[in-house]
Enzyme design. Structure first.
Site, PDB file in Angstrom:
ATOM      1  CB  SER A  78       1.426  -0.060  10.026  1.00 29.69           C
ATOM      2  OG  SER A  78       1.503   0.950   9.048  1.00 29.69           O
ATOM      3  CE  LYS A  79      -2.884  -6.144   7.889  1.00 25.48           C
ATOM      4  NZ  LYS A  79      -4.010  -6.493   8.697  1.00 25.48           N
ATOM      5  NE  ARG A  80       1.446   4.408   7.551  1.00 27.72           N
ATOM      6  CZ  ARG A  80       2.267   5.436   7.564  1.00 27.72           C
ATOM      7  NH1 ARG A  80       2.421   6.168   6.479  1.00 27.72           N
ATOM      8  NH2 ARG A  80       2.903   5.756   8.654  1.00 27.72           N
ATOM      9  N   GLY A 137       2.782  -2.693   3.513  1.00 28.04           N
ATOM     10  CA  GLY A 137       2.682  -3.995   2.853  1.00 28.04           C
ATOM     11  C   GLY A 137       2.212  -5.015   3.869  1.00 28.04           C
TER      12      GLY A 137
END
Ligand code: GLU
Length: 485
Positions: free
Chosen positions: A251-253, A255
């Protein structure tokens, strides 16, 4: 003769293209092409609440950029179209009615808004499952809204074989009488997906593991119609590495997670596709890691797919991307890298191709460019400690001693003769004449013109890029700073 292999990518246009979806599309494409079959793009847009405008274009553009080319699909056409589910409503209606007629589905009038009383396992309580025909006829005559539900078997179990996960079995008692067609005639994913996979002649369904548990419902639908089952391959998820070493769904966390964002960071589409192919698949009998699309197709086989989750490794992607840069034509690299450099001063802009050739073997991503060339645009603040270099026995004092000669040396080079060759010749002559070690002579020069200890390119390259005037200005200013200490 064997049946022609047909695979499909069936995204819902709900937003950007996650790297996991891209991988699903890629494997479906590679498998079809490896088997000389067809790859279909189908847009599953029946969930209007989650529909995102532009998402369809985005999907098409992403596939094109990744060189995943459908044989059939929206805009391309094909014998099994339309390839957008919202344009196939009459087809779903026809098949839902067929199931009602043969008792495998029923009309449910409970509450067309979809809020139904729940039964013992949390699903619909089956109030309308066995309504008398007269009641149904009366409701229909009244024009009462209804949904069509699948009549699940109440006992027994449903099994299917998954190429990666083996036999999957679910007790039928756990299956809700799911909605197939909503009151506005829109099909649900589970229904439309089965109808389309059958009508489009899909032989192998390659998709994410999140559909493993919905598949028994699909299998029951295939059986209700008397259709042959396709082969199922549910791919393990793509994970990201957390700071504490554990992994969770990418997920976005972790990268960037979309193809588009990775391209914006300066990873090459070919390198991303290459990396994504290896994320959960291993080619047999080779250690090769760099694959063109044609090579991927030549090597692809589902036996190499892994059933355990793959962890996305940004460093590995960076390494692979760097290898692609190294293999690239100089002029082409300069062209694609230029937008990442931003605004350049005149000197650098006129020498861009040369600068790009120096950066090319050193980068893992194009968005590293501004940071790596900043010192060429602007001299970093003076820091005397940088002149200390144990290996070459340099100190700030020693640098202050050497630099006046270096200034004289540069001044002796004709402006018109400011080329890497002549700069190099002069420096070599200087080192010889002084009888000092090359490192000792070069270190103060490097720091005095770049203001940093690590630079892309050596002293000669930097002098050339800066030009005679700026090189001398910088060197004299650094010398003045050193002398003022
Ligand atoms: N529309 C589904 C999705 O986007 C497709 C699942 C499938 O491939 O069957 O996830």
């Amino acid at each position: 003769m064997n049946q022609k292999v047909r695979t499909r990518f069936a995204p819902s246009p709900t937003g950007y293209m996650h790297i996991g979806n891209l991988r699903t599309a890629l494997y479906a494409y590679l498998f079809a092409k490896a088997e000389h079959g067809d790859f279909i793009l189908r847009i599953e847009d029946t969930d209007r609440a989650r529909y995102v405008a532009d998402a369809v274009d985005f999907i098409k553009d992403t596939l094109a950029a990744a060189h995943i080319i459908p044989d059939e699909g929206p805009d391309i056409g094909g014998e099994c179209g339309p390839y957008v589910q919202s344009e196939r409503m009459d087809i779903y209606k026809k098949y839902a009615e067929q199931l009602v007629a043969n008792g495998k589905a029923y009309r449910c009038f409970c509450d067309a808004s979809g809020k139904h009383a729940t039964g013992e396992f949390g699903g619909y309580d089956r109030t309308c499952r066995d309504l008398p025909q007269e009641t149904i006829d009366a409701y229909m005559a009244e024009g009462k809204p209804y949904v069509i539900r699948q009549r699940m078997p109440l006992s027994g179990e449903t099994s299917y074989f998954d190429v990666l996960h083996g036999n999957i079995t679910i007790p039928n008692s756990e299956l809700e009488d799911q909605v197939l067609l909503k009151s506005d005639g829109m099909p649900t994913y589970n229904f439309a997906n089965v109808i389309d996979d059958h009508l489009m002649g899909v032989t192998h369904i390659i998709r994410g593991a999140e559909f493993i548990t919905s598949t028994p419902k699909h299998v029951l639908l295939y059986e209700s119609f008397g259709w042959e089952l396709p082969v199922f391959i549910h791919l393990a998820p793509v994970m990201g590495q957390n700071e504490d070493g554990s992994v969770s769904k990418l997920s976005k966390r972790h990268g960037a997670t979309s193809f588009d964002d990775l391209v914006k960071m300066g990873y090459l589409p070919e390198a991303i596709t290459n990396y994504v192919a290896l994320l959960g698949w291993n080619p047999k009998n080779t250690n090769q890691e760099i694959f063109s699309m044609d090579e991927l197709i030549a090597h692809f086989s589902p036996d190499g797919l892994s059933k355990s989750p793959a962890v996305f490794d940004y460093n590995k992607l960076g390494w692979l991307n760097g290898e692609y840069f190294k293999a690239m034509d100089e002029a082409e690299f300069a062209r694609i890298a230029r937008p990442f450099a931003g605004e350049l001063n005149e000197a650098l802009s006129s020498k861009w191709e040369y600068l790009a050739s120096i950066l090319k073997p050193r980068l893992t991503r194009l968005d590293e460019i501004p940071e790596s060339i900043r010192f060429l645009m602007e001299m970093p603040a003076f820091d005397a400690s940088l002149y200390n270099n144990k290996r070459n026995k340099v100190t700030p004092e020693k640098a202050a001693e050497l630099l006046p000669d270096a200034v004289a040396l540069l001044e002796s080079i004709d402006e018109a003769d400011w080329t890497t060759d002549s700069i190099n010749d002069k420096i070599n002559g200087f080192v010889e004449e002084k009888g000092v070690k090359k490192g000792l002579a070069m270190w103060p020069m490097r720091i005095s013109i770049s203001g940093q200890t690590v630079t892309p390119g050596g002293v000669t390259e930097i002098l050339y890029l800066l030009g005679k005037k700026i090189s001398l200005e910088r060197m004299k200013k650094s010398l003045a700073n050193l002398s003022a200490m």
